[in-house]
Motif scaffolding. Structure first.
Motif, mmCIF file in Angstrom:
data_model
loop_
_atom_site.group_PDB
_atom_site.id
_atom_site.type_symbol
_atom_site.label_atom_id
_atom_site.label_comp_id
_atom_site.label_asym_id
_atom_site.label_seq_id
_atom_site.Cartn_x
_atom_site.Cartn_y
_atom_site.Cartn_z
ATOM 1 N N PRO A 123 24.226 19.044 25.019
ATOM 2 C CA PRO A 123 24.333 19.031 23.562
ATOM 3 C C PRO A 123 25.264 20.121 23.049
ATOM 4 O O PRO A 123 25.478 21.134 23.711
ATOM 5 N N ARG A 124 25.845 19.886 21.882
ATOM 6 C CA ARG A 124 26.729 20.854 21.205
ATOM 7 C C ARG A 124 27.950 21.186 22.058
ATOM 8 O O ARG A 124 28.438 22.308 22.072
ATOM 9 N N ASN A 125 28.474 20.162 22.744
ATOM 10 C CA ASN A 125 29.605 20.333 23.659
ATOM 11 C C ASN A 125 30.888 19.675 23.165
ATOM 12 O O ASN A 125 31.786 19.453 23.966
ATOM 13 N N LEU A 126 30.972 19.326 21.906
ATOM 14 C CA LEU A 126 32.089 18.547 21.365
ATOM 15 C C LEU A 126 31.960 17.079 21.761
ATOM 16 O O LEU A 126 32.895 16.305 21.619
ATOM 17 N N SER A 127 30.789 16.695 22.233
ATOM 18 C CA SER A 127 30.625 15.346 22.773
ATOM 19 C C SER A 127 30.757 14.270 21.702
ATOM 20 O O SER A 127 31.284 13.183 21.982
ATOM 21 N N THR A 128 30.294 14.548 20.491
ATOM 22 C CA THR A 128 30.398 13.533 19.444
ATOM 23 C C THR A 128 31.829 13.414 18.944
ATOM 24 O O THR A 128 32.310 12.312 18.652
ATOM 25 N N ALA A 129 32.542 14.529 18.861
ATOM 26 C CA ALA A 129 33.954 14.460 18.480
ATOM 27 C C ALA A 129 34.747 13.677 19.521
ATOM 28 O O ALA A 129 35.639 12.889 19.175
ATOM 29 N N MET A 130 34.429 13.864 20.792
ATOM 30 C CA MET A 130 35.108 13.090 21.836
ATOM 31 C C MET A 130 34.778 11.603 21.698
ATOM 32 O O MET A 130 35.648 10.742 21.906
ATOM 33 N N MET A 131 33.533 11.306 21.338
ATOM 34 C CA MET A 131 33.171 9.908 21.116
ATOM 35 C C MET A 131 33.965 9.333 19.943
ATOM 36 O O MET A 131 34.420 8.186 19.990
ATOM 37 N N ARG A 132 34.158 10.141 18.900
ATOM 38 C CA ARG A 132 34.974 9.697 17.759
ATOM 39 C C ARG A 132 36.403 9.403 18.208
ATOM 40 O O ARG A 132 37.019 8.419 17.791
ATOM 41 N N ALA A 133 36.950 10.280 19.055
ATOM 42 C CA ALA A 133 38.323 10.096 19.514
ATOM 43 C C ALA A 133 38.474 8.764 20.239
ATOM 44 O O ALA A 133 39.415 8.003 19.982
ATOM 45 N N TYR A 144 24.721 15.547 13.349
ATOM 46 C CA TYR A 144 26.158 15.285 13.257
ATOM 47 C C TYR A 144 26.787 15.657 11.909
ATOM 48 O O TYR A 144 27.858 15.160 11.566
ATOM 49 N N GLY A 145 26.160 16.540 11.168
ATOM 50 C CA GLY A 145 26.664 16.874 9.836
ATOM 51 C C GLY A 145 28.116 17.302 9.822
ATOM 52 O O GLY A 145 28.914 16.851 8.991
ATOM 53 N N ALA A 146 28.493 18.178 10.746
ATOM 54 C CA ALA A 146 29.880 18.661 10.783
ATOM 55 C C ALA A 146 30.842 17.537 11.134
ATOM 56 O O ALA A 146 31.954 17.466 10.579
ATOM 57 N N ILE A 147 30.437 16.661 12.020
ATOM 58 C CA ILE A 147 31.295 15.533 12.405
ATOM 59 C C ILE A 147 31.504 14.595 11.226
ATOM 60 O O ILE A 147 32.610 14.055 11.027
ATOM 61 N N PHE A 148 30.470 14.383 10.430
ATOM 62 C CA PHE A 148 30.598 13.501 9.263
ATOM 63 C C PHE A 148 31.692 13.994 8.321
ATOM 64 O O PHE A 148 32.327 13.201 7.626
ATOM 65 N N GLU A 149 31.910 15.305 8.292
ATOM 66 C CA GLU A 149 32.907 15.889 7.382
ATOM 67 C C GLU A 149 34.272 16.039 8.022
ATOM 68 O O GLU A 149 35.225 16.433 7.357
ATOM 69 N N SER A 150 34.385 15.712 9.289
ATOM 70 C CA SER A 150 35.637 15.945 10.009
ATOM 71 C C SER A 150 36.525 14.710 9.999
ATOM 72 O O SER A 150 36.062 13.589 9.820
ATOM 73 N N THR A 151 37.796 14.935 10.234
ATOM 74 C CA THR A 151 38.753 13.843 10.439
ATOM 75 C C THR A 151 39.568 14.057 11.712
ATOM 76 O O THR A 151 40.517 13.332 11.989
ATOM 77 N N GLY A 200 23.988 7.218 17.042
ATOM 78 C CA GLY A 200 22.550 7.095 17.198
ATOM 79 C C GLY A 200 21.818 7.367 15.891
ATOM 80 O O GLY A 200 22.366 8.001 14.977
ATOM 81 N N VAL A 201 20.574 6.912 15.809
ATOM 82 C CA VAL A 201 19.799 7.100 14.573
ATOM 83 C C VAL A 201 19.577 8.574 14.274
ATOM 84 O O VAL A 201 19.260 8.931 13.126
ATOM 85 N N TRP A 202 19.725 9.442 15.286
ATOM 86 C CA TRP A 202 19.530 10.873 15.115
ATOM 87 C C TRP A 202 20.720 11.555 14.446
ATOM 88 O O TRP A 202 20.682 12.751 14.156
ATOM 89 N N ALA A 203 21.775 10.808 14.182
ATOM 90 C CA ALA A 203 23.014 11.402 13.661
ATOM 91 C C ALA A 203 22.814 12.247 12.401
ATOM 92 O O ALA A 203 23.415 13.323 12.286
ATOM 93 N N PRO A 258 38.171 8.552 10.577
ATOM 94 C CA PRO A 258 37.738 8.647 9.184
ATOM 95 C C PRO A 258 36.464 9.475 9.050
ATOM 96 O O PRO A 258 35.649 9.551 9.973
ATOM 97 N N LYS A 259 36.293 10.102 7.902
ATOM 98 C CA LYS A 259 35.072 10.850 7.618
ATOM 99 C C LYS A 259 33.862 9.924 7.612
ATOM 100 O O LYS A 259 33.966 8.732 7.393
ATOM 101 N N GLY A 260 32.703 10.536 7.806
ATOM 102 C CA GLY A 260 31.461 9.799 7.628
ATOM 103 C C GLY A 260 30.827 9.358 8.929
ATOM 104 O O GLY A 260 31.298 9.671 10.020
ATOM 105 N N GLN A 261 29.745 8.614 8.788
ATOM 106 C CA GLN A 261 28.997 8.140 9.942
ATOM 107 C C GLN A 261 29.685 6.931 10.560
ATOM 108 O O GLN A 261 30.276 6.108 9.866
ATOM 109 N N HIS A 262 29.600 6.830 11.881
ATOM 110 C CA HIS A 262 30.164 5.693 12.613
ATOM 111 C C HIS A 262 29.041 4.697 12.867
ATOM 112 O O HIS A 262 27.890 5.098 13.125
ATOM 113 N N PRO A 263 29.317 3.398 12.814
ATOM 114 C CA PRO A 263 28.239 2.418 13.011
ATOM 115 C C PRO A 263 27.559 2.506 14.373
ATOM 116 O O PRO A 263 26.423 2.041 14.515
ATOM 117 N N ASP A 264 28.213 3.104 15.359
ATOM 118 C CA ASP A 264 27.606 3.216 16.680
ATOM 119 C C ASP A 264 26.929 4.559 16.918
ATOM 120 O O ASP A 264 26.436 4.820 18.024
#
Length: 241
Positions: A12-22, A199-206, A192-195, A184-190
């Motif tokens: 956790p907290r490894n940039l893993s969600t940003a990598m998933m966004r990429a 994932y607050g910082a990711i929601f604000e990132s581009t 997890g429900v825990w987002a 794009p900013k915001g939540q991604h449809p994929d």
């Protein structure tokens, strides 16, 4: 049609969600967010934020999840990026499916992981941040393939996303796409429900944030955990590109 399944192993907290966004920004790529999470919570009895929601959102049988990881790629895509937490793979969970995917290991220094994790969850132990489990999976892949798997350091990605992602794609024989550098900013449809909790910082990132080079000072209780995790981190980091 060639199908590529990429299992990205991190804590956790490894940039893993940003990598998933990429990867989700690629037109050819489906993504899955921590598919073993519910199975892990169900098997261990550990209580996490939004525990009931996580348990209800995914299969709780790890064998079912493992079979899904080798099943049809969502949305008919040709690339499937699977974001996995190494500490979810507890004893008794199937690992043979890993032999049929491309395994990549995403690292971040224990000190930075703990500084971030402690902001989201007050109680933390070594098992929560996954370094020992990540190293165990790393060794398994290396033994099975005869060579170390690909290792990516999150700080290298933040420092130069274009270079780091280009190198990652080359290492796993996947064409690089500049689309991976923004989303794009915001939540991604994929997600997890825990987002909403994590994932607050990711929601604000581009895109990838620049590296944070500030020195980390941890309280003693977290420093002990960081010291326990560091040998595992250094053993894997020795193989990063």
């Amino acid at each position: 049609m060639t199908i590529r399944r990429i299992a990205m192993w991190s804590g956790p907290r490894n940039l893993s969600t940003a990598m998933m966004r990429a990867f989700s920004s690629r037109g050819d790529c489906a993504v899955s967010d921590e598919p073993f999470y519910a199975a892990y919570l169900a098997a261990t009895g550990i209580v996490h934020p939004m525990n009931a929601e996580v348990l209800a959102s995914q299969p709780q049988d790890p064998h079912e999840v493992a079979a899904d990881m080798l099943g049809p790629v969502p949305s008919g895509k040709t690339v499937w990026y699977q974001k996995h937490m190494a500490h979810h793979m507890i004893e008794g969970f199937p690992l043979d499916w890993m032999d049929h995917v491309t395994n990549v290991f995403l690292l971040r220094s224990p000190e930075r992981v703990l500084a971030s994790y402690a902001q989201k969850r007050e109680e933390v132990a070594l098992r929560d941040i996954g370094f020992a489990e990540q190293a165990r999976l790393f060794d398994r892949v290396a033994q099975r393939t005869g060579k170390p798997p690909v290792v990516v350091d999150s700080e290298d990605v933040r420092r130069d996303p274009h270079r780091a992602l280009s190198a990652l794609c080359a290492a796993i024989d996947l064409p690089f796409s500049k689309a991976m550098l923004s989303w794009p900013k915001g939540q991604h449809p994929d997600d997890g429900v825990w987002a909403p909790h994590w994932y607050g910082a990711i929601f604000e990132s581009t895109g990838f944030a620049p590296p944070d080079d500030k020195a980390i000072t941890l309280p003693d209780r977290l420093r002990v955990i960081a010291d326990q995790a560091r040998p595992f981190y250094e053993a894997m980091a020795a193989h990063k590109a």
